[in-house]
Design a protein around this motif. Sequence first.
Motif, short mmCIF file in Angstrom:
data_model
loop_
_atom_site.label_atom_id
_atom_site.label_comp_id
_atom_site.label_asym_id
_atom_site.label_seq_id
_atom_site.Cartn_x
_atom_site.Cartn_y
_atom_site.Cartn_z
N LEU A 1 -2.29 -11.68 -2.17
CA LEU A 1 -3.45 -11.26 -1.38
C LEU A 1 -3.01 -10.47 -0.15
CD1 LEU A 1 -6.45 -11.36 -0.61
CD2 LEU A 1 -6.08 -13.63 0.33
N LEU A 2 -1.95 -10.94 0.47
CA LEU A 2 -1.41 -10.26 1.65
C LEU A 2 -1.00 -8.82 1.31
CD1 LEU A 2 -0.77 -11.35 4.55
CD2 LEU A 2 1.58 -11.61 3.80
N GLY A 3 -0.34 -8.66 0.15
CA GLY A 3 0.06 -7.31 -0.27
C GLY A 3 -1.13 -6.42 -0.54
N ALA A 4 -2.12 -6.95 -1.26
CA ALA A 4 -3.29 -6.15 -1.62
C ALA A 4 -4.08 -5.72 -0.37
CB ALA A 4 -4.18 -6.94 -2.57
N ILE A 5 -4.34 -6.68 0.52
CA ILE A 5 -5.19 -6.35 1.69
C ILE A 5 -4.43 -5.45 2.67
CG2 ILE A 5 -4.61 -8.37 3.14
CD1 ILE A 5 -8.17 -7.22 2.72
N THR A 6 -3.11 -5.61 2.75
CA THR A 6 -2.33 -4.75 3.65
C THR A 6 -2.29 -3.31 3.12
OG1 THR A 6 -0.97 -6.66 4.23
CG2 THR A 6 -0.11 -4.50 4.84
N HIS A 7 -2.12 -3.16 1.80
CA HIS A 7 -2.21 -1.84 1.18
C HIS A 7 -3.56 -1.20 1.53
CE1 HIS A 7 0.92 -0.32 -1.37
NE2 HIS A 7 1.12 -1.47 -1.96
N LEU B 1 -4.17 -0.31 5.36
CA LEU B 1 -3.40 0.86 5.80
C LEU B 1 -3.91 2.14 5.13
CD1 LEU B 1 0.23 -0.55 6.07
CD2 LEU B 1 -1.29 0.15 7.91
N ALA B 2 -4.29 2.03 3.85
CA ALA B 2 -4.83 3.21 3.16
C ALA B 2 -6.18 3.62 3.75
CB ALA B 2 -4.99 2.91 1.68
N THR B 3 -6.89 2.65 4.35
CA THR B 3 -8.20 2.94 4.94
C THR B 3 -8.07 3.49 6.36
OG1 THR B 3 -9.12 1.12 3.66
CG2 THR B 3 -10.47 1.94 5.47
N TRP B 4 -7.22 2.85 7.15
CA TRP B 4 -7.14 3.20 8.58
C TRP B 4 -6.09 4.26 8.88
CZ3 TRP B 4 -10.37 1.63 12.51
CH2 TRP B 4 -11.31 0.66 12.16
N ALA B 5 -5.09 4.40 8.02
CA ALA B 5 -4.05 5.41 8.25
C ALA B 5 -3.72 6.10 6.94
CB ALA B 5 -2.81 4.74 8.84
N PRO B 6 -4.73 6.76 6.34
CA PRO B 6 -4.49 7.33 5.01
C PRO B 6 -3.56 8.55 5.06
CG PRO B 6 -6.65 7.99 5.83
CD PRO B 6 -6.07 7.04 6.85
N VAL B 7 -2.81 8.72 3.99
CA VAL B 7 -2.02 9.94 3.82
C VAL B 7 -2.26 10.43 2.39
CG1 VAL B 7 -0.18 9.43 5.46
CG2 VAL B 7 0.00 8.62 3.12
N PHE C 1 4.59 11.87 -1.99
CA PHE C 1 6.03 12.07 -2.16
C PHE C 1 6.80 11.94 -0.84
CE2 PHE C 1 3.74 14.52 -5.38
CZ PHE C 1 4.19 13.88 -6.51
N GLY C 2 6.19 11.32 0.14
CA GLY C 2 6.84 11.15 1.42
C GLY C 2 7.72 9.91 1.44
N SER C 3 7.79 9.29 2.62
CA SER C 3 8.59 8.08 2.78
C SER C 3 7.95 6.91 2.05
CB SER C 3 8.72 7.77 4.27
OG SER C 3 7.45 7.41 4.77
N VAL C 4 8.66 5.80 2.01
CA VAL C 4 8.11 4.59 1.40
C VAL C 4 6.82 4.18 2.11
CG1 VAL C 4 8.53 2.12 1.04
CG2 VAL C 4 10.36 3.76 0.62
N PHE C 5 6.83 4.28 3.43
CA PHE C 5 5.65 3.91 4.21
C PHE C 5 4.47 4.84 3.90
CE2 PHE C 5 3.27 3.73 8.33
CZ PHE C 5 2.83 2.43 8.19
N SER C 6 4.75 6.11 3.71
CA SER C 6 3.69 7.07 3.36
C SER C 6 3.11 6.73 1.99
CB SER C 6 4.23 8.49 3.34
OG SER C 6 4.60 8.88 4.63
N ARG C 7 3.99 6.45 1.04
CA ARG C 7 3.52 6.13 -0.31
C ARG C 7 2.74 4.81 -0.31
NH1 ARG C 7 8.74 6.26 -3.59
NH2 ARG C 7 9.75 6.66 -1.61
#
Lengths: 154, 122
Positions: A16-22, A25-31, A35-41
């Motif tokens: 759950l922690l993994g899903a909600i964190t994904h 971050l995809a909602t509040w800091a989307p990219v 093909f960028g860094s691990v954090f970007s992906r």
Amino acid sequence: MPTALLIVHGLVAVALLGAITHQVLATWAPVHNRFGSVFSRFRAVPAASFANAVILLYAVSACLGGLVYLYFRVDIRPGLEQAGQWSALGLFDLKEHFVAIGAALLPAYWISWQRPLSDERPRTSAALTLILAFVVWWSFLIGHVVNNIRGFGL
Amino acid sequence: MTSSPLFCRFASAYGTSFAVFYVVALKFDLALFTVYPSLGVVLLGTHHPTDAADPAVGFVAPAMYWYGWVATAALAALMTGLIAVALPARWAKGGVWPVIVWVAPVAAMIACVCLTLPWFRL
């Protein structure tokens, strides 16, 4: 039995922690560069696709936590009270309250991700996701602090 | 059902009112039932072991109220959600509802922190 329940509860909580964190971050800091860094992906995932998984995992985790809580109240909490761990108990009480409030938000959260129709919807779904992420992170961290309280030297 | 405006209205009213009723249940100790896990007993309403017996009973048979608070709030929120569904659609329209649906839970969480503060002063 309580140990097995606690381990399964912890494993579901990690998922759950993994899903909600994904999602948060995809909602509040989307990219949009996959093909960028691990954090970007990490942030480039389609946020809406996590909603059903978050709801299912939250419900299962809350139910398992509700079961484990019975054993905690009888076997663990009296010991913490006798040891004067009032702050830890207070933090754990907050976990109970936050989880209950978060569980009641799940229908609205689900709707908000199903119907991104008006201008208000994205903001609502982003806010509800952030609240749920806070609840999940708080519950995970406090659960582990209380579970391992002797290891923390408290 | 998923895209129904009625379900949308119910979900928003349920989540919002649950947060409010949960704080009320917590503040005024309004548990729909009390659980005694060591005895395997569930009693309707809020029961404190010290009300009818020696305070030491609280250590032997600890009472749990959280399930009862959740049930109280869930029942009240369910009724509020059904009332919201029954209201005319024009009452449900407006700019404030999408905001209230996330502001109310945040306010309720802050209220829970305030109600829990005494634990940190022991």
